[in-house]
Design an enzyme around this catalytic site. Structure first.
Site, short mmCIF file in Angstrom:
data_model
loop_
_atom_site.label_atom_id
_atom_site.label_comp_id
_atom_site.label_asym_id
_atom_site.label_seq_id
_atom_site.Cartn_x
_atom_site.Cartn_y
_atom_site.Cartn_z
N ASP A 168 -23.33 4.58 -9.33
CA ASP A 168 -24.08 3.63 -8.50
C ASP A 168 -24.04 3.98 -7.02
OD1 ASP A 168 -21.49 3.01 -7.86
OD2 ASP A 168 -21.64 0.87 -8.29
N ARG A 190 -23.26 -8.40 -11.47
CA ARG A 190 -23.71 -9.00 -10.21
C ARG A 190 -25.20 -8.77 -9.95
NH1 ARG A 190 -19.38 -7.08 -5.82
NH2 ARG A 190 -18.86 -5.53 -7.41
N ARG A 231 -58.08 1.98 -12.51
CA ARG A 231 -57.13 1.96 -13.62
C ARG A 231 -56.98 3.36 -14.18
NH1 ARG A 231 -59.66 -2.77 -17.09
NH2 ARG A 231 -58.04 -2.12 -18.57
#
Length: 513
Positions: A109, A18, A352
């Site tokens: 999860d 999903r 950076r």
């Protein structure tokens, strides 16, 4: 101390379709770390004797994360038989035969599940003496979740119209297998269980696949235990979000917002000012000292560390950076950079990796830096690129300067000494060294070393080709404007000459000349 009578099983074998993503569901990030890492960290805090992770889909990527978090954890590969019951069955087989304690089963999860809740579950189980204890939650919309089915009750046992709040637990029914009356139940199974290992070993082989999904459901263990005459205890959580699972990106977003709110509140209580929590995001590994101020639109990501009194934002993103005490960083994007105490960065700066700005230094408006070490008090105020460079202390880089570090094959470095003053619109063609105290003129292209105390400049005479526009762009707007300007200049010159003559005549009349 290690709980010698506790084993933890983490279910991480699901495919997560999903999410509609090539990235495994459990490796999607939440507050800067993978979903499963939150569960692993909680498991680590419980300090169980054994931790077993059951994997299947994208197993190598998952195993890399799991072993980093739990080097001593056991990895079990689920076979072709689907279902959480089968996953637990294989995990139990991986435990030593002489282990006779309790087994905590959690899903990979459920990242919001905390140590306090799980410790409470373990304590409830051991004090109550039930064969199994599980967590539940009450939801206004329980769609998709398994329901806790309890024994029949009187109406007085149903507070707020909720069915089955106080009755004895009989079984858990998955949403797809539930009847209409069972779908009306508001109490859902949170997917967190604590079993005695003996009961699991006895009853797991009895699980069948006779259900809508054709899987071995771990939830069927509850009914098997009840049939065997064993007690099952349910412990409702205080807040339903604690056990919320993540199955799609919408749920991931909801969990991220909740976790971010908790992180922000924690730092606010620790002395950090967050001016607009709704637009501020802080990763779990970021750290702050008191009296830091975060302005709206700020993202503090990775293991960023911000020291006391620093002001960050608005509209700033810092990834794995260090910000010194009292520094000001506004409208800046920086990664793997160090900003010294009292330094100023921005607005609209791009730092950076391996940018190091010294104390009280400055990286200003529309400046990009990369692999640049800029010393204490040195400044790159605006409109410049500084790459592969070392700049000493107290130096100033003029506006529009470019450190040309790449010749198409290799990158080279530029060395700028201390107390150097470089003019606007300079280009430094690496490798090149500018000595201490040196200057450069505006528009200089530096191709060779500049000795200390010298002035570097490029001298070329300026040539003006008069009439070029009329000759090459006749009839253009530029030509029209130029002709008008030339005509005006000629008229002004003529007027000046006439004025001069009149003045001379008047002077002659007055003096009798």
């Amino acid at each position: 101390m290690t709980d010698s009578r506790l084993a933890i099983i983490i279910l991480a074998a699901g495919q997560g379709t999903r999410m509609k993503s090539e990235t495994p569901k459990l490796l999607h990030t939440l507050a800067g770390i993978p979903i499963v890492s939150h569960v692993l960290a909680t498991a680590r805090e419980l300090d169980a004797a054994y931790t077993v992770a059951v994997v299947r889909h994208e197993r190598d990527a998952l195993v890399t994360v799991i072993t980093d978090e739990l080097p001593n954890g056991l990895i079990v590969d689920q076979d072709e038989i689907p279902g959480t019951g089968r996953a637990v069955e294989q995990a139990i087989a991986a435990l030593p035969d002489d282990f006779d304690g309790d087994v905590l089963v959690v899903n990979g999860d459920t990242p919001m599940l905390d140590v306090q809740t799980l410790a409470g579950l373990v304590n409830e189980h051991r004090q109550g003496g039930a064969a199994a204890t599980l967590l539940s939650a009450y939801l206004d919309d329980p769609s998709g979740y398994g329901r806790i089915v309890r024994a029949a009750e009187t109406e007085g046992d149903r507070p707020n119209g909720r069915i089955g709040r106080n009755g004895r637990v009989d079984r858990i029914v998955e949403h797809r297998d539930a009847t209409d009356s069972e779908l009306a139940i508001a109490e859902i199974n949170a997917g967190v269980y604590l079993f005695g290992v003996a009961e699991l070993r006895d009853l797991l082989p009895q699980l069948t696949m006779h259900n809508a999904q054709g899987e071995k459901y771990l939830t069927d263990m509850i009914e098997l235990l009840r049939r065997a005459g064993s007690d099952v205890t349910v412990l409702p959580v205080s807040e339903s979000w604690l056990v919320a699972g993540i199955n799609d990106r919408a749920q991931l977003s909801e969990a991220a917002a909740k976790m971010n709110a908790l992180i922000i509140r924690g730092w606010q209580l620790a002395g950090v000012t967050v001016q607009d929590p709704a637009t501020t995001w802080i990763d779990l590994k970021a750290t702050f000292e008191p009296d830091v101020t975060l302005l709206p639109g700020t993202q503090i990501k990775g293991a960023t560390v911000i020291a006391r009194g620093a002001i960050v934002g608005p509209d700033t993103t810092l990834v794995d950076c260090e910000v010194g005490e009292g520094a000001i960083v506004k409208r800046t994007d920086a990664t793997l950079s160090v900003i010294g105490a009292g330094a100023e960065v921005g607005p609209f700066s791009y730092l950076r990796p391996n940018t190091i700005l010294g104390a009280k230094g400055k990286i200003g408006t529309f400046v990009e830096t990369k692999n640049a070490q800029i010393g204490d008090g040195s400044k790159v105020p605006h409109l410049s690129y500084v790459g592969d460079a070392h700049i000493g202390v107290g130096s100033n880089i003029g506006a529009g300067s470019i450190f040309a570090n790449y010749n198409g094959v290799v990158k080279s470095e530029t060395e700028v000494g201390s107390h150097v003053r470089l003019g606007s619109h300079n280009v430094f063609v690496a490798p090149v060294t500018i000595g201490d105290g040196a200057y450069s003129g505006a528009g200089t292209v530096v191709r060779k070393n500049v000795p200390a105390g010298s002035l570097a400049m490029n001298i070329a005479p300026q040539r003006n080709l008069e009439g070029w526009v009329q000759a090459h762009r006749a009839g253009s707007a530029a030509d029209t404007a130029a002709q008008a300007a030339l005509a005006a200049q000629a008229a002004e010159a003529a007027l000046g000459e006439n004025g001069k003559s009149t003045t001379t005549g008047e002077r002659a009349d007055r003096t009798g000349e």
